[in-house]
Design a protein around this motif. Sequence first.
Motif, PDB file in Angstrom:
ATOM      1  N   SER A 382     -16.641  24.820 -30.017  1.00  0.00           N
ATOM      2  CA  SER A 382     -16.054  23.582 -30.023  1.00  0.00           C
ATOM      3  C   SER A 382     -17.503  22.570 -29.131  1.00  0.00           C
ATOM      4  N   ARG A 383     -15.838  22.732 -28.130  1.00  0.00           N
ATOM      5  CA  ARG A 383     -16.209  21.780 -26.780  1.00  0.00           C
ATOM      6  C   ARG A 383     -17.479  22.665 -26.054  1.00  0.00           C
ATOM      7  N   GLU A 384     -17.643  23.693 -25.945  1.00  0.00           N
ATOM      8  CA  GLU A 384     -18.752  24.514 -25.167  1.00  0.00           C
ATOM      9  C   GLU A 384     -20.098  23.717 -25.673  1.00  0.00           C
ATOM     10  N   TYR A 385     -20.086  23.838 -27.378  1.00  0.00           N
ATOM     11  CA  TYR A 385     -21.143  23.725 -27.964  1.00  0.00           C
ATOM     12  C   TYR A 385     -21.797  22.829 -28.422  1.00  0.00           C
ATOM     13  N   LEU A 386     -20.511  21.677 -28.316  1.00  0.00           N
ATOM     14  CA  LEU A 386     -20.965  19.943 -27.839  1.00  0.00           C
ATOM     15  C   LEU A 386     -21.060  20.005 -26.192  1.00  0.00           C
ATOM     16  N   MET A 387     -20.939  20.500 -26.003  1.00  0.00           N
ATOM     17  CA  MET A 387     -21.261  20.175 -24.589  1.00  0.00           C
ATOM     18  C   MET A 387     -23.448  20.832 -24.061  1.00  0.00           C
ATOM     19  N   GLU A 388     -23.294  21.744 -24.751  1.00  0.00           N
ATOM     20  CA  GLU A 388     -24.942  21.494 -25.601  1.00  0.00           C
ATOM     21  C   GLU A 388     -25.352  21.037 -25.962  1.00  0.00           C
ATOM     22  N   THR A 389     -25.219  20.288 -27.052  1.00  0.00           N
ATOM     23  CA  THR A 389     -25.786  19.995 -27.860  1.00  0.00           C
ATOM     24  C   THR A 389     -25.559  18.541 -27.671  1.00  0.00           C
ATOM     25  N   SER A 390     -25.014  17.892 -26.666  1.00  0.00           N
ATOM     26  CA  SER A 390     -25.039  16.477 -26.713  1.00  0.00           C
ATOM     27  C   SER A 390     -25.719  16.396 -25.331  1.00  0.00           C
ATOM     28  N   MET A 391     -25.865  17.517 -24.971  1.00  0.00           N
ATOM     29  CA  MET A 391     -26.617  17.563 -23.797  1.00  0.00           C
ATOM     30  C   MET A 391     -26.721  17.383 -21.447  1.00  0.00           C
ATOM     31  N   ILE A 392     -25.052  17.547 -21.959  1.00  0.00           N
ATOM     32  CA  ILE A 392     -23.960  17.523 -21.075  1.00  0.00           C
ATOM     33  C   ILE A 392     -24.463  18.034 -19.801  1.00  0.00           C
ATOM     34  N   SER A 393     -24.543  19.492 -20.842  1.00  0.00           N
ATOM     35  CA  SER A 393     -24.599  20.444 -19.793  1.00  0.00           C
ATOM     36  C   SER A 393     -25.988  20.811 -19.538  1.00  0.00           C
ATOM     37  N   SER A 394     -27.070  19.895 -20.351  1.00  0.00           N
ATOM     38  CA  SER A 394     -28.493  19.690 -19.514  1.00  0.00           C
ATOM     39  C   SER A 394     -28.226  18.850 -17.605  1.00  0.00           C
ATOM     40  N   ILE A 395     -27.742  18.103 -17.766  1.00  0.00           N
ATOM     41  CA  ILE A 395     -27.958  17.032 -16.905  1.00  0.00           C
ATOM     42  C   ILE A 395     -27.350  17.810 -15.865  1.00  0.00           C
ATOM     43  N   ARG A 396     -26.379  18.833 -16.055  1.00  0.00           N
ATOM     44  CA  ARG A 396     -25.501  19.374 -15.240  1.00  0.00           C
ATOM     45  C   ARG A 396     -26.574  21.093 -14.654  1.00  0.00           C
ATOM     46  N   ARG A 397     -26.706  21.552 -15.472  1.00  0.00           N
ATOM     47  CA  ARG A 397     -28.041  22.689 -15.587  1.00  0.00           C
ATOM     48  C   ARG A 397     -28.948  22.274 -14.584  1.00  0.00           C
ATOM     49  N   ALA A 398     -30.152  20.673 -14.250  1.00  0.00           N
ATOM     50  CA  ALA A 398     -30.780  20.269 -13.414  1.00  0.00           C
ATOM     51  C   ALA A 398     -30.098  19.898 -12.091  1.00  0.00           C
ATOM     52  N   GLU A 399     -28.576  19.256 -12.056  1.00  0.00           N
ATOM     53  CA  GLU A 399     -28.318  19.488 -10.892  1.00  0.00           C
ATOM     54  C   GLU A 399     -28.017  20.342 -10.035  1.00  0.00           C
ATOM     55  N   GLN A 400     -28.028  22.290 -11.106  1.00  0.00           N
ATOM     56  CA  GLN A 400     -27.796  23.437  -9.818  1.00  0.00           C
ATOM     57  C   GLN A 400     -29.093  23.571  -8.908  1.00  0.00           C
ATOM     58  N   VAL A 401     -29.992  23.190  -9.682  1.00  0.00           N
ATOM     59  CA  VAL A 401     -31.585  23.174  -8.708  1.00  0.00           C
ATOM     60  C   VAL A 401     -32.152  22.375  -7.997  1.00  0.00           C
ATOM     61  N   ASN A 402     -32.384  23.730  -6.857  1.00  0.00           N
ATOM     62  CA  ASN A 402     -32.700  23.442  -5.681  1.00  0.00           C
ATOM     63  C   ASN A 402     -33.617  22.953  -5.730  1.00  0.00           C
TER      64      ASN A 402
END
Length: 402
Positions: A382-402
Amino acid sequence: MPYEERIAIIGAGPVGLTTALGLARRGVPCVVYEAGETIAREQRGAAFHPPTLEMLRSLGVESALMGMGLRIPVWQMRDRVDGVYAEFDLGLLADVTDFPFRYHLPQYYLSNVLLDELRRQPDVELRFGETLQSVETDGNSARLVLSTAAGQSETHAPWVVGADGARSTVRKTGGFTFDGFTWREKFLVTNVRGCLEDLGYTGTAYVSDPDAWAVVLKLYDESCDDLWRVAMPADPDTDDDALLTPENVQERLKEVLGTDKSFSLVYSGTYRVHQRVADTFVKGPILLAGDAAHINNPIGGFGLNGGVHDAFNLANRLADVWQGKAGPELLELYSRQRRTVALEVVQKNSIRNKNLMEERDPEVRRRNQKALRDISLDTEKSREYLMETSMISSIRRAEQVN
């Protein structure tokens, strides 16, 4: 022909105004052009995810925003016939965000809060009633043609930010492409008065059904405690006049909500939904953000939030360039980061959400629902799913792009 020694921002919606305030907080002068005479009170985005609230706090508008709105910590996945099959509690993310909830507040409230703050900024000019006709560039600056009730004018700006929505003039005249597709059906959107909690609904609910799915949100409104938005599919071959008759709207509401109860209708409308992303968000001094850069269906609340995330990222990078801390190539990083999120997160998840809700194969539908139910009953999943659906993971994904 005048030359503005300020960054030009086209559009005074949440994305344009967030960009302007982000620049102002860094001491960068800008001018906002808006075609309307006032902030539009539109039936559009109304749900803010945790990282969006964190960004708005950093811009100094948290207290004004949090005096309004509704905190929605729990959201549901429902089957139209069988009822709730999964619930998710954002409280599970209290260790990673100070805002472990969705915050429901129609976007024009945010726009007005931002506007009030911008009016106190000495380096920001707000120009309402000025419509962009075209923008072009010689590679070094942008030439803007604007029209007002008094006639047409031209100006140059070192940078122009297109935050002028899905029909963006900046994008259309600035040489960008906007590939993607349009969903066949229309969306029928209603605002109704009535206590849907009595029917078992939380403040956010997604109702699955092959023909009568729905997105249900409780709305904040200063004059009404029980205002809800229900968005549902509508036949694209049926005329809007027929779709929007009170009798038809009431029947559709009863069908998707599973009740015989009639509702007090506050608003009804239809719109077409697209999934599109610009080929780049940067062409020389012309920049895109929000719906001007990417649009998607509203299931999941990614559009408004993604636009604010664009604005926050862009304002900080553009300020660094303006202040000589970095070269223009930093703006290409903005484009790569936010376009990657638009493609890999917003487009993928919004399309997945819609397909999940309208799945026609009974066996596939049961399998999908069981998978989500299993996730909801497992804390770590649930935590992993909520990280994605809440867009927290999307911010972290953006930071990985150089």
